[in-house]
Design a protein around this motif. Sequence first.
Motif, PDB file in Angstrom:
ATOM      1  N   THR A 198       5.225   9.705   7.879  1.00  0.00           N
ATOM      2  CA  THR A 198       4.839   8.623   8.780  1.00  0.00           C
ATOM      3  C   THR A 198       5.832   8.548   9.944  1.00  0.00           C
ATOM      4  OG1 THR A 198       6.147   6.941   7.658  1.00  0.00           O
ATOM      5  CG2 THR A 198       3.934   7.351   6.794  1.00  0.00           C
TER       6      THR A 198
ATOM      7  N   ASP B 127      -2.576  -0.348  -1.173  1.00  0.00           N
ATOM      8  CA  ASP B 127      -3.015  -0.520   0.223  1.00  0.00           C
ATOM      9  C   ASP B 127      -1.787  -0.329   1.101  1.00  0.00           C
ATOM     10  OD1 ASP B 127      -5.607  -1.266  -0.607  1.00  0.00           O
ATOM     11  OD2 ASP B 127      -4.897  -3.317  -0.979  1.00  0.00           O
TER      12      ASP B 127
ATOM     13  N   VAL C 203      -1.797   3.051  11.005  1.00  0.00           N
ATOM     14  CA  VAL C 203      -2.678   3.588   9.959  1.00  0.00           C
ATOM     15  C   VAL C 203      -2.770   2.577   8.825  1.00  0.00           C
ATOM     16  CG1 VAL C 203      -2.988   5.414   8.236  1.00  0.00           C
ATOM     17  CG2 VAL C 203      -2.068   5.984  10.507  1.00  0.00           C
ATOM     18  N   GLU C 204      -3.961   2.353   8.345  1.00  0.00           N
ATOM     19  CA  GLU C 204      -4.153   1.584   7.111  1.00  0.00           C
ATOM     20  C   GLU C 204      -4.966   2.462   6.181  1.00  0.00           C
ATOM     21  OE1 GLU C 204      -5.841  -2.247   7.664  1.00  0.00           O
ATOM     22  OE2 GLU C 204      -4.263  -2.927   9.032  1.00  0.00           O
ATOM     23  N   ARG C 205      -4.486   2.673   4.986  1.00  0.00           N
ATOM     24  CA  ARG C 205      -5.217   3.538   4.052  1.00  0.00           C
ATOM     25  C   ARG C 205      -4.900   3.153   2.612  1.00  0.00           C
ATOM     26  NH1 ARG C 205      -2.331   9.457   4.261  1.00  0.00           N
ATOM     27  NH2 ARG C 205      -4.154  10.017   3.029  1.00  0.00           N
ATOM     28  N   GLN C 206      -5.739   3.620   1.724  1.00  0.00           N
ATOM     29  CA  GLN C 206      -5.498   3.428   0.299  1.00  0.00           C
ATOM     30  C   GLN C 206      -5.105   4.766  -0.316  1.00  0.00           C
ATOM     31  OE1 GLN C 206      -9.281   1.556  -0.965  1.00  0.00           O
ATOM     32  NE2 GLN C 206      -8.025  -0.162  -1.651  1.00  0.00           N
ATOM     33  N   VAL C 207      -4.168   4.720  -1.222  1.00  0.00           N
ATOM     34  CA  VAL C 207      -3.826   5.914  -2.004  1.00  0.00           C
ATOM     35  C   VAL C 207      -3.771   5.502  -3.473  1.00  0.00           C
ATOM     36  CG1 VAL C 207      -2.494   7.000  -0.152  1.00  0.00           C
ATOM     37  CG2 VAL C 207      -1.325   5.553  -1.839  1.00  0.00           C
TER      38      VAL C 207
ATOM     39  N   GLU D 158      -5.259  11.062  -2.676  1.00  0.00           N
ATOM     40  CA  GLU D 158      -6.149  10.288  -1.829  1.00  0.00           C
ATOM     41  C   GLU D 158      -7.017   9.380  -2.675  1.00  0.00           C
ATOM     42  OE1 GLU D 158      -8.385  13.144   0.412  1.00  0.00           O
ATOM     43  OE2 GLU D 158      -7.256  12.689   2.237  1.00  0.00           O
TER      44      GLU D 158
END
Lengths: 317, 147
Positions: free
Chosen positions: A20, A44, A54-58, A110
């Motif tokens: 990042t 989250d 960036v907003e993402r789920q892992v 992911e």
Amino acid sequence: MINAEQHAALADYLADALRTQGPVEIRGEGRIAMGQSRAMYVLDLAYPGSSGPVERQVVVRVEQWGLLGTNSRDEVRIMQALHGADFPVARILAYEPSCDVLDQPFFVMEFVAGKSAFDPETVDDYVLALDRLHGLDTGDFDFLDQPQEKRDSALLQVERWYGLYRSCLVEEPSPFVEEATQWLRNHAPVSQRVALVHGDPGPGNYMHADGRISALVDWEFTHLGDPDEDWAYLIAMRGAPYFSQAEWLTRIERLTGHEITPERLRYWKGLNFLKGVAVDQTAHRIYVDRVVAAPNLLAIGTGVHLNALKRLCETVL
Amino acid sequence: MSLPVPPDTETILQNCIATLRDVIVPDAQDEWARFNAGLLVGALEYAIARLGDDRADQHRADLRTQVDQLRGTIEKAAHPHAVAALEATSPFEVASRLLVWGQNNPGDLADELRRVLHPVLYRQMESELEAAGPIMSAFERGMRGRL
């Protein structure tokens, strides 16, 4: 759950692993109750990326002190190889083999959208996906133990699971486990081919969305072996609540052309029940050693274990 | 002692179950917490059933009786490995070795070993399955997403 100190360490770890452009903020965290072999957390995340926020789920999948007798190293390598073969699996984002961050090895993958509940619309596609798995080039998985002789696909698994059972024994052995294991040794069938075997296939271990399969999950039991091990597991374990044995056999043959004889089905069902007996025994050991206090381990080490043992006895003795 | 008669263990555990079931489970917001709270109810019920009842010792004693019943037959048949199996201390160890021997040596003696040992072992397995019923029910509910 992940404690505050681990949260901070994990955020730093993710910033590094995901490359990042600044710190990672973990805005939400939920543990998934369904998975038992690993602690699974959906996170989250928010962080600055190279082209903006960036907003993402892992998903973070954490080992549990040897629960179920598997390790993340092979699981990660298998998933990476499958992803390279364009097979539907979640992409691995990072793997941490040390216990420095979360007290146990873990990996990050992911998030794959979808549901894992039984879905009649995708079940045929799932059978075809499993058949495709069995047809993959095993040369891409040469880091796994290779069966050398024609009965090794069975015998390697018998010894793997019996060894695990014995290593996690609490007090005396079960005479039924000992007797059934000897039956499995004495009746090990010849395998016609060696394939990549999922090891825990069926409804609940694949994700689907909008009538399509999005990913096959839970690769910790995957190994090189006999495809009938998977078909028997699907029929007798994960698939049993949804179709009868005869219906599954017909469906598998119709879709894949693969026929399973009653003798082979009996054997591989027995092997899978021994696997269940053995992996459940690890929960008993970890629970009585007070390594993990969670009551799901008590359930797995007692009732789940005994159910598998009963089915093992009914199948082979 | 300010309490001449302290509350008994079973009462304390039963009250813990009631509190978990009626107060904690309905209010637990997090899925994992709710799953665990439900399982704790089952775990406590499983534990209560063992109070004052050491089933493990009873299982050993019952199995030892069956092993002793076989001793004369095994010694008369004089198969060295079957006779050697009788030397183990635990009846579970003895039964394990005898049944493995039976798998490797089919015949009258193997049939007799199974005829005598299997029924008691099946009874023990069934009784332990029944004892695990409460925690299994909670586990299965959780796995079906009915938390």
